[in-house]
Write a protein that holds these residues in place. Structure first.
Motif, mmCIF file in Angstrom:
data_model
loop_
_atom_site.group_PDB
_atom_site.id
_atom_site.type_symbol
_atom_site.label_atom_id
_atom_site.label_comp_id
_atom_site.label_asym_id
_atom_site.label_seq_id
_atom_site.Cartn_x
_atom_site.Cartn_y
_atom_site.Cartn_z
ATOM 1 N N ALA A 40 30.179 -80.527 3.646
ATOM 2 C CA ALA A 40 28.938 -80.632 2.754
ATOM 3 C C ALA A 40 28.559 -79.003 2.291
ATOM 4 O O ALA A 40 28.263 -78.806 1.019
ATOM 5 N N ALA A 41 28.691 -78.434 3.207
ATOM 6 C CA ALA A 41 27.977 -77.020 2.977
ATOM 7 C C ALA A 41 29.258 -76.173 2.090
ATOM 8 O O ALA A 41 28.802 -75.414 1.221
ATOM 9 N N LYS A 42 30.458 -76.347 2.316
ATOM 10 C CA LYS A 42 31.425 -76.219 1.534
ATOM 11 C C LYS A 42 31.538 -76.442 0.197
ATOM 12 O O LYS A 42 31.616 -75.711 -0.639
ATOM 13 N N ALA A 43 31.163 -77.679 0.073
ATOM 14 C CA ALA A 43 30.900 -78.140 -1.276
ATOM 15 C C ALA A 43 29.787 -77.564 -1.847
ATOM 16 O O ALA A 43 29.715 -77.355 -3.319
ATOM 17 N N ASP A 44 28.743 -77.204 -1.461
ATOM 18 C CA ASP A 44 27.560 -76.499 -1.896
ATOM 19 C C ASP A 44 27.669 -75.080 -2.122
ATOM 20 O O ASP A 44 26.742 -74.499 -2.461
ATOM 21 N N LYS A 45 28.963 -74.660 -1.908
ATOM 22 C CA LYS A 45 29.320 -73.154 -1.904
ATOM 23 C C LYS A 45 28.462 -72.135 -1.076
ATOM 24 O O LYS A 45 28.195 -71.141 -1.649
ATOM 25 N N ALA A 46 28.245 -72.659 -0.102
ATOM 26 C CA ALA A 46 27.659 -71.856 1.072
ATOM 27 C C ALA A 46 28.757 -70.687 1.329
ATOM 28 O O ALA A 46 29.978 -71.201 1.367
ATOM 29 N N PRO A 59 19.152 -58.450 -5.797
ATOM 30 C CA PRO A 59 20.245 -58.004 -5.054
ATOM 31 C C PRO A 59 21.592 -58.939 -5.139
ATOM 32 O O PRO A 59 21.116 -60.176 -5.352
ATOM 33 N N ARG A 60 22.537 -58.472 -4.528
ATOM 34 C CA ARG A 60 23.784 -59.343 -4.160
ATOM 35 C C ARG A 60 23.183 -60.109 -3.197
ATOM 36 O O ARG A 60 22.761 -59.805 -2.122
ATOM 37 N N ILE A 61 23.616 -61.578 -2.907
ATOM 38 C CA ILE A 61 23.198 -62.560 -2.061
ATOM 39 C C ILE A 61 24.603 -62.934 -1.283
ATOM 40 O O ILE A 61 25.433 -63.869 -2.170
ATOM 41 N N VAL A 62 24.630 -62.879 -0.178
ATOM 42 C CA VAL A 62 25.448 -63.844 0.458
ATOM 43 C C VAL A 62 24.541 -64.901 1.109
ATOM 44 O O VAL A 62 23.771 -64.655 2.007
ATOM 45 N N MET A 63 25.129 -65.994 1.091
ATOM 46 C CA MET A 63 24.226 -67.155 1.308
ATOM 47 C C MET A 63 24.661 -68.316 2.605
ATOM 48 O O MET A 63 25.912 -68.494 2.404
ATOM 49 N N GLY A 64 24.063 -68.313 3.305
ATOM 50 C CA GLY A 64 24.357 -69.459 4.443
ATOM 51 C C GLY A 64 23.866 -70.896 3.941
ATOM 52 O O GLY A 64 23.599 -71.085 2.720
ATOM 53 N N VAL A 117 16.856 -71.886 -3.130
ATOM 54 C CA VAL A 117 17.129 -70.589 -2.759
ATOM 55 C C VAL A 117 18.756 -70.124 -3.540
ATOM 56 O O VAL A 117 18.870 -69.306 -4.109
ATOM 57 N N GLN A 118 19.353 -71.529 -3.642
ATOM 58 C CA GLN A 118 20.602 -71.388 -4.265
ATOM 59 C C GLN A 118 20.431 -71.104 -5.642
ATOM 60 O O GLN A 118 21.058 -70.239 -6.336
#
Length: 516
Positions: A191-197, A156-161, A141-142
């Motif tokens: 880890a999520a922060k590092a993955d740019k969530a 669309p613009r995507i805000v990603m969890g 998805v990323q």
């Protein structure tokens, strides 16, 4: 809708007009310096599009503005006002939308399935959904978001969890992130922060200690966390920890019941069964159903006030709740199935066969339960709790794009006015996401995400379905282009074999017919 090119003002005169325009400056609320400094206006050639003679429903709560023009430069709204007052540069694209209605682009605030790039992504756009909050940000998805952001794919613009974070017992399969200790929970957030969530997505089977650790680490890193309320917490407790949104209306009936303490004891005394995790899901849903019969308005008022003070929002996903409350055959002949690949259609049929009410008694119970949740949502809205509209698409018969209009209709059924329903997917969505200064309304200084409708949605919210044209990131998708996009999706859907690896990857998001 007619489309012509004209104009007669020089670039210098156009920029000067923008800088001194009383209408534009007042509407922008101080945003004109940002407008004038934008890269769109600094480009060697101005890309100007004007939607003229529209009725503008700007999403702010103001009355509709008739015979109005909206001036776009690139990906920016720079002016909204009477067309005769506009001083436009040479070569401007004039799009006459006489007799039509312009609203802000919609956000579906709870989506899955974006990996179906050639199906879901265009269906969002043709239905006026110019932004989505994707609730499970695993790598595939990323990658779709990266292709959209780079301009390779129109979407669309995507805000990603983040990846969904749950306990060691879970309904979900890979790629769910299982944590057993607070240390593991904190590591998952990092880890999520590092993955740019953009935010942390939490799920139902987390322990109290893990939820507290996620809340603390999210706060330390400046990341919101949202998702399901964990079964070992109440919404009120999770809200106090800072959870930004709660999905699917889970736990709201228990939280507003005079029997809350009794229901909480049952949940606390029931262990999770690793061999049958759905048993607890079914128990919690049944207790929610029972709880609506003991609704306590005093308790509800205190609960709603707490959510409002804490800045916690509700994402009720009425679309999926209605499907799961209906007999299995209800949507079997929905004409929109023509846009879904065979593997998704088969998956949906199997899920509702197992999950839908089947006996006459169960059908009545679930119908009444759904209606009670609609009434309760209306009370929550009237109490001032923020509501964001999302569908939970990829779950059965929650169609990408089309489902957003189903959600708007259901929000009106819950007691919101048509304008208030639209705001849950426009201004309210932008405010929730922290984008209120840059999008969510048809006002100068906001991004050029717009929907042109053939009929007035304030007269009948079902008119939101009558999409004539869409503007996404400043790009106009005309009626003819929409029709070609729909035809391409239908071709892609009929050409997709099943079962596909994508569905095998994405299907666990539906939690074995539990909502995600």
């Amino acid at each position: 809708m007619s489309d012509t090119a004209r104009g007669g003002t020089s670039r210098r005169e156009f920029l000067r007009w923008l800088s001194v325009s009383g209408v534009g400056l007042a509407a922008a609320g101080g945003a004109l310096p940002t407008v004038l400094a934008s890269s769109a206006l600094a480009a060697p050639e101005l890309n100007v599009t004007v939607l003229t003679h529209a009725t503008v429903i700007d999403g702010t709560g103001a009355r509709p503005r008739r015979d109005t023009s909206v001036v776009l430069v690139g990906d920016l709204i720079v002016w909204v006002g009477d067309h005769d007052q506009a001083r436009l540069p040479h070569g401007v694209r004039i799009v006459d939308v006489r007799g039509k209605f312009v609203i802000p682009g919609l956000w579906d605030m709870h989506t899955h399935g974006t990996v179906y790039e050639e199906i879901f992504v265009p269906l969002y756009l043709v239905n006026g959904v110019t932004g989505i909050r994707e609730m499970w940000g695993y790598p595939e998805v990323q990658a779709v978001r990266e292709r959209i952001d780079s301009g390779q794919v129109l979407g669309p613009r995507i805000v990603m969890g983040s990846g969904i974070i749950d306990g060691p017992v879970t309904l979900l399969g890979p790629p769910v992130i299982k944590v057993s200790t607070p240390a593991e929970a904190r590591a998952a957030v990092r880890a999520a922060k590092a993955d740019k969530a953009d935010f942390i997505k939490v799920y139902s089977y987390l322990s109290r200690e893990s939820v507290a650790a996620i809340a603390a680490e999210s706060r330390r890193l400046g990341m919101p966390f949202a998702g399901h309320v964990a079964y070992r917490y109440s919404i009120a407790e999770a809200s106090a920890l800072g959870q930004r949104s709660f999905e699917h209306f889970f736990d709201v009936p228990i939280s507003t019941s005079s029997r809350e303490a009794e229901f909480r004891r049952i949940l606390a005394d029931t262990p999770f069964d690793p061999a049958a995790p759905r048993t607890f899901f079914d128990l919690s849903r049944e207790l929610d159903r029972q709880a609506v019969a003991s609704f306590d308005p005093v308790r509800a008022a205190a609960f709603f006030a707490r959510l409002r003070r804490n800045g916690s929002w509700q994402s009720p996903t009425l679309t999926v709740n209605r499907v799961m409350s209906s007999p299995a055959e209800t949507y079997a002949n929905d004409p929109r199935l023509t846009y879904m690949p065979a593997d998704i259609r088969a998956f949906w049929t199997e899920v509702v066969r197992r999950a839908a009410p089947s006996t006459p008694e169960a059908i009545v119970q679930q119908r009444e339960f759904f209606q009670a949740r609609l009434r309760l949502l209306g009370a929550m809205h009237r109490a001032g709790v923020g509501i964001i509209g999302g569908t939970d698409c990829l779950n059965p018969y929650c169609f990408p794009g089309f489902g957003s209009h189903d959600e708007l209709s259901l929000l009106v059924d819950a007691g919101l006015t048509p304008l208030e329903a639209i705001q849950t997917m426009t201004k309210g969505a932008a405010d929730y996401l922290g984008f209120g200064r840059s999008m969510g309304t048809v006002t100068p200084g906001k991004v050029a995400d717009l929907v042109v409708l053939d009929a007035n949605p304030l007269a009948d919210i079902r008119n939101s379905r009558h999409v004539h044209a869409v503007v996404t990131k400043g790009r106009l998708i005309t009626k003819a282009q929409r029709e070609r996009m729909l035809a391409d999706v239908e071709t892609a859907a009929n050409g997709t074999p099943g079962p596909t690896a994508r569905l095998q990857r994405a299907a666990p998001q539906c939690g074995c017919h539990a909502m995600t």
